[in-house]
Write a protein that holds these residues in place. Structure first.
Motif, mmCIF file in Angstrom:
data_model
loop_
_atom_site.group_PDB
_atom_site.id
_atom_site.type_symbol
_atom_site.label_atom_id
_atom_site.label_comp_id
_atom_site.label_asym_id
_atom_site.label_seq_id
_atom_site.Cartn_x
_atom_site.Cartn_y
_atom_site.Cartn_z
ATOM 1 N N SER A 1 40.357 56.946 -2.865
ATOM 2 C CA SER A 1 39.821 56.519 -1.571
ATOM 3 C C SER A 1 38.308 56.693 -1.559
ATOM 4 N N VAL A 2 37.662 55.864 -0.749
ATOM 5 C CA VAL A 2 36.218 55.931 -0.543
ATOM 6 C C VAL A 2 35.982 55.864 0.955
ATOM 7 N N MET B 1 28.690 59.344 1.584
ATOM 8 C CA MET B 1 29.797 58.670 0.909
ATOM 9 C C MET B 1 30.678 59.734 0.261
ATOM 10 N N THR B 2 31.958 59.705 0.584
ATOM 11 C CA THR B 2 32.920 60.639 0.007
ATOM 12 C C THR B 2 33.910 59.841 -0.836
ATOM 13 N N VAL B 3 34.009 60.208 -2.106
ATOM 14 C CA VAL B 3 34.912 59.535 -3.035
ATOM 15 C C VAL B 3 35.929 60.557 -3.520
ATOM 16 N N VAL B 4 37.212 60.210 -3.395
ATOM 17 C CA VAL B 4 38.287 61.077 -3.869
ATOM 18 C C VAL B 4 38.958 60.367 -5.037
ATOM 19 N N THR C 1 36.811 48.797 -7.937
ATOM 20 C CA THR C 1 38.041 49.472 -7.537
ATOM 21 C C THR C 1 38.660 48.790 -6.322
ATOM 22 N N ALA C 2 39.968 48.959 -6.186
ATOM 23 C CA ALA C 2 40.689 48.370 -5.055
ATOM 24 C C ALA C 2 41.260 49.451 -4.142
ATOM 25 N N CYS C 3 40.701 50.653 -4.209
ATOM 26 C CA CYS C 3 41.230 51.742 -3.389
ATOM 27 C C CYS C 3 40.848 51.535 -1.926
ATOM 28 N N PRO C 4 41.548 52.221 -1.027
ATOM 29 C CA PRO C 4 41.235 52.089 0.403
ATOM 30 C C PRO C 4 39.797 52.499 0.697
ATOM 31 N N GLY C 5 39.088 51.657 1.426
ATOM 32 C CA GLY C 5 37.723 51.944 1.847
ATOM 33 C C GLY C 5 36.643 51.479 0.897
ATOM 34 N N ALA C 6 36.991 51.075 -0.320
ATOM 35 C CA ALA C 6 35.972 50.699 -1.295
ATOM 36 C C ALA C 6 35.263 49.417 -0.893
ATOM 37 N N GLU D 1 34.958 48.013 2.113
ATOM 38 C CA GLU D 1 34.162 48.217 3.315
ATOM 39 C C GLU D 1 32.897 49.022 2.998
ATOM 40 N N SER D 2 33.025 50.040 2.149
ATOM 41 C CA SER D 2 31.866 50.863 1.785
ATOM 42 C C SER D 2 30.852 50.048 0.991
ATOM 43 N N ALA D 3 31.338 49.231 0.066
ATOM 44 C CA ALA D 3 30.430 48.389 -0.723
ATOM 45 C C ALA D 3 29.691 47.400 0.180
#
Length: 189
Positions: free
Chosen positions: A108-109, A129-132, A165-170, A172-174
């Motif tokens: 997630s991002v 920005m928090t990346v897990v 990446t296709a993780c949740p939030g990526a 929108e963050s980009a």
């Protein structure tokens, strides 16, 4: 290709030594004086007469003065080590510890804003920005210690790395990073 991000106080040895000297000259004596004052208060509370047991007085003084003297040193170490860089899709942030996460395998991002104290004690919104990922969590402040946002090329490099990446939030963050690169006022939205 490595992209050094404008986080921290710069990477030159000369600049870090100057900052370390300034903070050391201010914080270390202040911490030691406060520790000495607290040790006098502590010894007067717990020992009726310091002449009866001087070893107790010294032990109390050391127990109180050492942590207060160590705090400014830890603060200086954190400030002088603060850095971040992007190697391909691997984001690394260094404070006390160095943490890395591969943006391609992120789970997630999240891009948030927090209120910080700015110049003249005014409130400033700072994007974070928090990346897990599987390696753990990495938190990157997108505003440098001097108060300026990351330069547009660095935000675009982060957005390009997030687009892998296709993780949740990526996505929108980009998009938000690209928008902030063109118009920094978007952090107010």
């Amino acid at each position: 290709m490595t992209t050094h991000l404008s986080v921290g106080y710069g990477t030159t040895r000369r600049r870090r030594l100057v900052l370390l000297s300034i903070y050391g000259a201010m914080l270390l004596p202040a911490g030691c004086c406060l520790g000495a004052l607290l040790s006098l208060i502590t010894t007067n509370l717990f020992v009726r007469s310091q002449a009866e047991n001087p070893a107790w007085s010294v032990a109390c003084g050391l127990l109180v003065a050492l942590p207060l003297g160590a705090f400014p040193v830890l603060m200086m170490v954190r400030i002088t080590r603060l850095a971040a860089w992007l190697e391909g899709t691997r984001l690394t942030v260094r404070q006390f510890r160095t943490r890395s996460v591969d943006l391609r395998t992120a789970r997630s991002v999240r891009l948030d804003t927090i209120l910080e104290r700015g110049p003249a004690n005014s409130a400033v919104r700072s994007p974070v920005m928090t990346v897990v990922g599987p390696e753990g969590s990495v938190k990157l402040m997108l505003r440098g210690r001097d108060g300026a946002l990351l330069p547009a090329p660095e935000m675009i490099a982060l957005a390009d790395a997030l687009s892998t990446t296709a993780c949740p939030g990526a996505h929108e963050s980009a998009t938000w990073l690209r928008t902030m690169a063109t118009d920094p006022r978007t952090i107010l939205m």
